[in-house]
Structure formats: C-alpha cells, structure tokens
Design a protein around this motif. Structure first.
Motif, mmCIF file in Angstrom:
data_model
loop_
_atom_site.group_PDB
_atom_site.id
_atom_site.type_symbol
_atom_site.label_atom_id
_atom_site.label_comp_id
_atom_site.label_asym_id
_atom_site.label_seq_id
_atom_site.Cartn_x
_atom_site.Cartn_y
_atom_site.Cartn_z
ATOM 1 N N ALA A 110 28.284 52.340 45.575
ATOM 2 C CA ALA A 110 29.150 52.559 46.740
ATOM 3 C C ALA A 110 28.270 52.652 47.999
ATOM 4 O O ALA A 110 27.148 53.147 47.933
ATOM 5 N N PRO A 111 28.802 52.187 49.140
ATOM 6 C CA PRO A 111 30.107 51.553 49.367
ATOM 7 C C PRO A 111 30.085 50.042 49.178
ATOM 8 O O PRO A 111 31.058 49.356 49.478
ATOM 9 N N TRP A 112 28.980 49.507 48.667
ATOM 10 C CA TRP A 112 28.765 48.065 48.632
ATOM 11 C C TRP A 112 29.583 47.369 47.550
ATOM 12 O O TRP A 112 29.994 46.213 47.722
ATOM 13 N N ALA A 113 29.811 48.051 46.445
ATOM 14 C CA ALA A 113 30.399 47.389 45.283
ATOM 15 C C ALA A 113 31.796 46.833 45.554
ATOM 16 O O ALA A 113 32.208 45.859 44.917
ATOM 17 N N GLU A 114 32.523 47.430 46.482
ATOM 18 C CA GLU A 114 33.902 46.977 46.727
ATOM 19 C C GLU A 114 33.959 45.533 47.186
ATOM 20 O O GLU A 114 34.871 44.789 46.798
ATOM 21 N N HIS A 115 33.015 45.094 48.008
ATOM 22 C CA HIS A 115 33.072 43.749 48.582
ATOM 23 C C HIS A 115 31.861 42.878 48.237
ATOM 24 O O HIS A 115 31.992 41.646 48.193
ATOM 25 N N TYR A 116 30.716 43.473 48.014
ATOM 26 C CA TYR A 116 29.481 42.693 47.861
ATOM 27 C C TYR A 116 29.318 42.204 46.422
ATOM 28 O O TYR A 116 28.527 42.726 45.639
#
Length: 278
Positions: A110-116
């Motif tokens: 998080a917070p990268w996993a949602e979009h990356y």
C-alpha cells in the motif's frame, strides 16, 4: 477504446488511444504505429516498446525516429505509458517513484498495489487488446525498451517467452536488486522480500531460466551518466554462464538519452524483424 489522435507518418499512421483499464483501475493511454501494410489490413509482426523513467506513451513516438524503418519492415509498434495515471493514483515524492515510474511490476505494498499493476497490464490486458484490435501476427510479437523499460523488456521476455519471441534493450537496468534505482523501487512497491525482488531482476531470471532466445541485443553508451545503475557486465556474465547468446555493444561518447536511441534504432528494428521471422 477511444482514438484520441492520429497522424500520417511514412505512409502509415501514428495513433494515441485511451481506454479504461480494469488492471490499472482507471483510464490509460497507449500509442500505436501502424505501418502502411497494417493500415491495408495485412497481418504484421508487432513490437512492444517500454519507455524509461518519467516518460509517457508519446515519448518514444516523438523522439526515437522509429517509424521510417518500421514502415519499411512492416512492423506495428505498441507504446504503453510507464505507469497508471490520475489524481486518484498514488504519487511518489521524487521522479523515480510513482507516476511515470511503474517499473513494469505488480506492486504488493500500500498504497501502490491498488493501481500499480504494470506487469499484468502489459502482458495480459494490453497484449490481448492489441491482438484483438490490430492486425498482429500472434506468433510474431517482440519486446524492447530503454532504461527502466529495458529492465521491463528483459524481465517480461524471460517470464513470458510464450508471448514475446524476441527481445532487445537500450541501456537497461540489468540487475535492479543491485543498484539504487531498483532497491528504492522494489522496497517501495514490493516490500523487503528479497526473493520477490529476484523475480523482477533480469540477471536473476536468466540465471534461473537459462537460454530462451536465439539472441539478445543490448546497446549501451559508455558516456551514460547512469552507467553505474545499469550493470551490463553482470548481464553479460550470466548469459555466458547459461549459454544465452548476447550481443552487447558499448559505444564511446554516447549517453543515456534519445539521441543515443535514435542512433541505433534501425539496428534494433531490423534485429527484431529477423528474429521474428526465424
């Protein structure tokens, strides 16, 4: 999929599209060069080009001077963006993390996993969209890239040899687990699991998987201001160890930028045309 722009170029068309990506959870843009042969509906080989840090889907199209040779060879060029984009997408506090710096991996933190989720975006969602929408010969798709994108091209080629039949790179980050760029990106996006890092390291992947391609082509400038981050010698060493044929060309006086890429672009396109034909 929405066509945003098209321009005549060497009797083909340079286009930019936007579509809603389920993988990246938002709108994403990519560019396509359709050779004259492809415009006429002829099935053509295709190359994915992965750009480097801070670049967009337009960078290669504008700066690399690739369309003329692509037109001669009858190639389709696919140019994705380098990360998810938007006000809702996490942004880093420096140019080498966040938007424009997706590293072509699937983030777990998080917070990268949602979009990356750039790896899945390239090899699954965009790959399938391209095959559906354009006259691509499905068994003749290659991949190449520059810097961060060279890292992406090498790693995705060795992870998905069923999808990519040829691979080359300009000044790639060959061993991201052993340089500041990679250590920063991987610790941010993937956490501290070194075993997970190794799954996105070209040197480690070649050592694990062995020789998968007839030949790999890498061009590297010896006046590259980022040379210490790139480690081409480590990649060359592991290729020798596993018997993977590699042509590593090092060029005095050349730096890391697109003037360097322009100088050897025709060679790479011709290399892929030969590899995809064999």
């Amino acid at each position: 999929m929405e066509l945003l722009q098209k321009n005549r170029c060497f009797d083909g068309e340079q286009r930019i599209y936007r579509f809603n990506s389920q993988t990246l959870k938002g709108d994403s843009r990519f560019a396509v060069y359709l050779s004259p042969q492809a415009l006429e509906g002829e099935a053509c080989p295709a190359l994915f080009y992965l750009a480097g840090l801070t670049c967009t889907e337009e960078t290669f199209a504008i700066k690399a001077h690739a369309q003329g040779m692509a037109a001669q060879l009858g190639l389709i060029l696919i140019m994705p963006d380098t990360s998810p984009r938007g006000d809702y997408v996490a942004q880093g506090d420096h140019w080498d993390i966040g938007q424009g710096a997706g590293f072509y991996i699937n983030a777990t933190q998080a917070p990268w996993a949602e979009h990356y989720q750039m790896e899945s975006f390239i090899v699954d969602e965009l790959y399938e969209l391209v095959l559906q929408q354009f006259p691509v010969q499905q068994n003749r798709v290659g991949i190449f890239g520059h810097s961060m994108g060279g890292h992406g091209a090498l790693t995705l080629a060795f992870k998905y040899p069923d999808k990519f039949k040829s691979v080359s790179a300009f000044a790639p980050i060959c061993a991201p687990t052993q340089c500041p760029w990679g250590e920063k990106a991987f610790s941010t996006y993937l956490g501290n699991d070194q075993a997970l890092w190794a799954q996105h390291d070209a040197v480690a992947l070649v050592g694990e998987k062995g020789a998968l391609f007839n030949e790999i082509l890498i061009d590297q400038g010896l006046d590259d201001q980022f040379y210490s981050q790139l480690n081409p010698a480590l990649f060359q060493q592991v290729c020798v160890q596993v018997g993977q044929t590699l042509t590593l060309r090092e060029h005095a006086g050349y730096d890391h930028g697109y003037y360097f890429i322009q100088s050897f672009m025709d060679d790479h396109l011709q290399f892929h045309a030969v590899q995809l034909e064999s």
